[in-house]
Scaffold this active site. Structure first.
Site, PDB file in Angstrom:
ATOM      1  N   ASP A   1       0.809  -1.219   0.000  1.00 54.00           N
ATOM      2  CA  ASP A   1       0.000   0.000   0.000  1.00 54.00           C
ATOM      3  C   ASP A   1       0.842   1.270   0.000  1.00 54.00           C
ATOM      4  OD1 ASP A   1      -2.308  -1.451  -0.029  1.00 54.00           O
ATOM      5  OD2 ASP A   1      -2.590  -1.428   2.144  1.00 54.00           O
TER       6      ASP A   1
ATOM      7  N   CYS B   1      -0.946  -7.713  -0.055  1.00 57.83           N
ATOM      8  CA  CYS B   1      -1.011  -6.430   0.666  1.00 57.83           C
ATOM      9  C   CYS B   1       0.245  -6.192   1.502  1.00 57.83           C
ATOM     10  CB  CYS B   1      -2.225  -6.394   1.586  1.00 57.83           C
ATOM     11  SG  CYS B   1      -3.795  -6.667   0.760  1.00 57.83           S
TER      12      CYS B   1
ATOM     13  N   HIS C   1      -9.520  -2.023  -2.578  1.00 60.33           N
ATOM     14  CA  HIS C   1      -8.380  -2.158  -3.483  1.00 60.33           C
ATOM     15  C   HIS C   1      -8.646  -3.201  -4.559  1.00 60.33           C
ATOM     16  CE1 HIS C   1      -5.466  -0.670  -0.102  1.00 60.33           C
ATOM     17  NE2 HIS C   1      -6.342   0.246  -0.480  1.00 60.33           N
TER      18      HIS C   1
ATOM     19  N   ASP D   1      -6.603  -5.219  -5.825  1.00 57.64           N
ATOM     20  CA  ASP D   1      -5.909  -6.492  -5.585  1.00 57.64           C
ATOM     21  C   ASP D   1      -6.703  -7.425  -4.675  1.00 57.64           C
ATOM     22  OD1 ASP D   1      -5.519  -5.377  -3.070  1.00 57.64           O
ATOM     23  OD2 ASP D   1      -3.345  -5.670  -3.031  1.00 57.64           O
TER      24      ASP D   1
END
Length: 663
Positions: free
Chosen positions: A344, A645, A463, A465
């Site tokens: 991030d 992440c 997000h 992802d």
């Protein structure tokens, strides 16, 4: 076509003229002609070519004397092909005649000194500065294109410096020159020239904040252009010379300014009052973009944080990295301040010119405990740093919400460096979360990876992802798009239920592992399938994913055969009405070549095997991929994140050079 220069002459006293090779002198022979002139004759030194131009045609002057009728608008055009050996070693004489053809009335005498002047760059993009390339003043894309490239000097070659190299107008160490683009001013001609002439290098006001120029002397680098310094003037006293300049890019392409940078060179003639330009040369650079690297490019270095409670995760994660034979960099707690979300905070990319390449980290405006990591631990020699900040930051500004596809072709249009993917609010939603405009504008301005925006605001974290990833594949387009699918998961559980495994429990294995603070309770397949709220939540989630599926198929030119559905379940947060993963989200993986680090789902054990893991292996292993399941449950999943992440990968650059793209 040669650059034409108008020269005004008078009869009587000879006029000394500096002639620059590649130009054409245009002399009006009618206006200065004496009263009563009817014809004229032109004679010139060897090596000087003369042409007569009237309203109808252009005729070359023969070596033997020829009389020409003098008419209004008659021009004498003069060119030369070689530089002079000494001042005024060539001349042109125009003799005027009246009615008495044998007696001249007067003469114009032009004494010529031929010189060569060129401002040169690497216009053919081969890493060398060639002389007077005809395409140096324009820029075009493609393998047959032309135009010089300018790197943004955003690394820090001087380790003792506190800021990137581009932050001031000095060159503290000569190693920094390798990051700059070379520009050479070449002159040829007599050893001594007419006094008072000067060479002026200059940049426009609109370009001076994009780049700056240094001149290389024997002992130091002199700042000559840029940062509000618009002009640099040198005396032009010697014909044969070569001046080396180094050009430093200051800004990556962004909204609101042209990525092209123009430098001009003028030859200034001394006048009674001031100086006047009599020749101008020009070169153009394009600022090199920042380029993201997709999962299909080979990994070089993997980054992860060491934080309280992730020791077991680190051990399993490290084993996968070692399999892939990558360098592993573990950011210690003293640097990350218990911030584990490496993905991030930063996004790795690179910038490149024909003469130089280096990685560049894009630093997000998220700024958690890892805030100082990219600037203090990554920025260095041949490792650049760029950032865009916003006053208002939300979760979608983190770079788990920034991905890039492998190369694709969409309706015949090629994207050989892939397309950037950004998560945003649903198009009809007012007040939804989106990535900050300043970051999105920056990404769009790079041009080479034309972004498209998907819908991610339905997720609690938000997000992209969390619902998608790319893995390499040996067939079709060279990759597969992985999409998480509650529908596939529910069908798998229904099949298990029908086979008599409804009482099998998820998370049961976790009870056998001592993980302090773990609060997840076991849940049976029957309980999941009978939980109407959970089923309703996932019907909604599947609809959100299907929206993105359609967008991705359209924007990336994908077929259904290019997509693999990964089993997953979500549950909506009651207060935020946003989705989070019910069990570790397997699509949120790290891709290291053929080796995958996948969140371990802790599904029900059927005959000692997890059917969720088996389903993923069955889908991915035929592609030659190695599935490794990593326990990230307590260290990441319960904190609303997974393996991807908590990690990051610096990858090799594309073999294709961005300037060879067809745009």
């Amino acid at each position: 076509m040669s650059k034409q220069r108008t020269v005004r002459l008078k009869c009587g006293k000879p006029t000394q003229v500096i002639y620059v090779l590649g130009t054409e002198l245009s002399i009006d022979v009618y206006k200065p002609s004496p009263l009563g002139s009817q014809t004229f004759e032109v004679r010139s030194s060897p090596g000087v070519k003369c042409f007569i131009s009237d309203q109808h045609n252009v005729t070359m002057v023969a070596e033997h004397a020829t009389r020409w009728a003098l008419n209004k608008g008659t021009l004498l055009l003069v060119t030369m092909e070689k530089t002079s050996n000494y001042v005024s070693d060539s001349k042109v004489t125009v003799t005027f005649y009246g009615e008495k053809l044998e007696s001249p009335i007067d003469k114009i005498i032009v004494q010529l000194t031929a010189v060569s002047i060129s401002l040169d760059v690497d216009a053919d993009r081969d890493g060398k500065v060639e002389k007077n390339n005809p395409n140096k003043a324009s820029w075009s894309w493609g393998p047959n294109g032309h135009g010089a490239v300018l790197l943004v000097n955003c690394d820090k070659d001087d380790v003792a410096a506190s800021e990137p190299d581009k932050s001031d107008n000095a060159v503290p160490i000569f190693e920094d020159l390798a990051d700059m683009s070379q520009m050479v001013l070449r002159t040829e001609g007599p050893n001594s020239l007419l006094p008072g002439y000067k060479l002026q290098l200059y940049i426009s006001t609109s370009d001076n904040e994009k780049a700056q120029v240094f001149q290389h002397s024997l002992t130091s680098m002199i700042h000559v252009l840029g940062r509000k310094k618009l002009s640099f003037v040198m005396d032009y006293t010697k014909g044969n010379n070569e001046y080396n300049f180094f050009v430093e890019g200051l800004k990556f392409p962004d909204e609101g300014f042209n990525s092209l940078v123009t430098f001009n060179l003028s030859l200034l003639k001394p006048m009674t009052v001031g100086e006047a330009p009599i020749f101008t040369d020009r070169v153009i650079f394009r600022l090199a973009p920042w380029i993201m690297t997709p999962n299909t490019l080979a990994p070089e270095e993997v980054f992860v944080c060491c934080v309280p409670g992730n020791k077991k995760f680190l051990k399993e994660f490290t084993a996968v990295v070692e399999k892939a034979k990558c360098k592993l960099t573990v950011c210690p707690e003293a640097v990350n301040f218990k911030d584990r979300w490496m993905q991030d905070e930063i996004e790795f990319g690179y910038t490149e010119a024909p003469h130089k390449y280096f990685p560049v980290v894009l630093d997000s405006s998220r700024d958690g405990g890892l805030e100082d990591f990219p600037y203090q631990n990554l920025l260095g020699p041949d490792f650049g740093h760029v950032t865009r900040t916003s006053d208002e930051v939300n979760s979608l500004d983190s770079f788990g919400n920034l991905e890039v596809s492998p190369p694709v072709t969409v309706n015949g249009k090629k994207y050989p460096m892939g397309r950037i993917i950004i998560g945003s609010a649903f198009p009809t939603t007012s007040g939804g979360r989106s990535m900050a405009k300043v970051i999105r504008n920056f990404l769009y301005a790079q041009k080479v990876q034309s972004p498209n925006e998907d819908y991610s605001d339905w997720l609690y974290v938000g997000h992209v992802d969390e619902f998608m990833s790319f893995v390499p594949a040996p067939d079709r387009k060279g990759f597969r798009l992985l999409l998480v699918s509650p529908d596939v998961c529910c069908k798998l559980f229904m099949k298990l239920q029908q086979e008599g495994h409804g009482e099998a429990q998820m998370f049961e294995v976790l009870l056998c592992v001592s993980q302090p603070g773990l609060k997840k309770q076991t849940v049976k397949i029957n309980e999941i399938l009978s939980n109407q709220k959970l089923r309703d939540d996932n019907t909604y989630v599947q609809q959100c994913i299907d929206w993105n599926r359609d967008v991705l198929k359209r924007e990336l030119g994908l077929d259904e055969e290019d997509i693999i559905d990964m089993p997953g379940l979500f549950e909506l947060n009651k207060s935020h009405q946003a989705a989070g993963a019910f069990f570790p989200n397997m699509v949120n993986m790290i891709v290291l070549g053929k080796h995958l680090g996948i969140p371990k789902p802790f599904g029900p054990l059927i005959n000692g095997k997890c059917p969720l893991e088996s389903a993923v292996c069955s889908a991915l292993e035929p592609l030659g991929l190695d599935c490794n399941f990593i326990d990230d449950f307590a260290a990441y999943h319960l904190l609303s994140g997974e393996v991807h992440c908590g990690s990051n990968v610096r990858r090799k650059s594309f073999a294709l050079k961005w300037w060879n793209m067809e745009m």
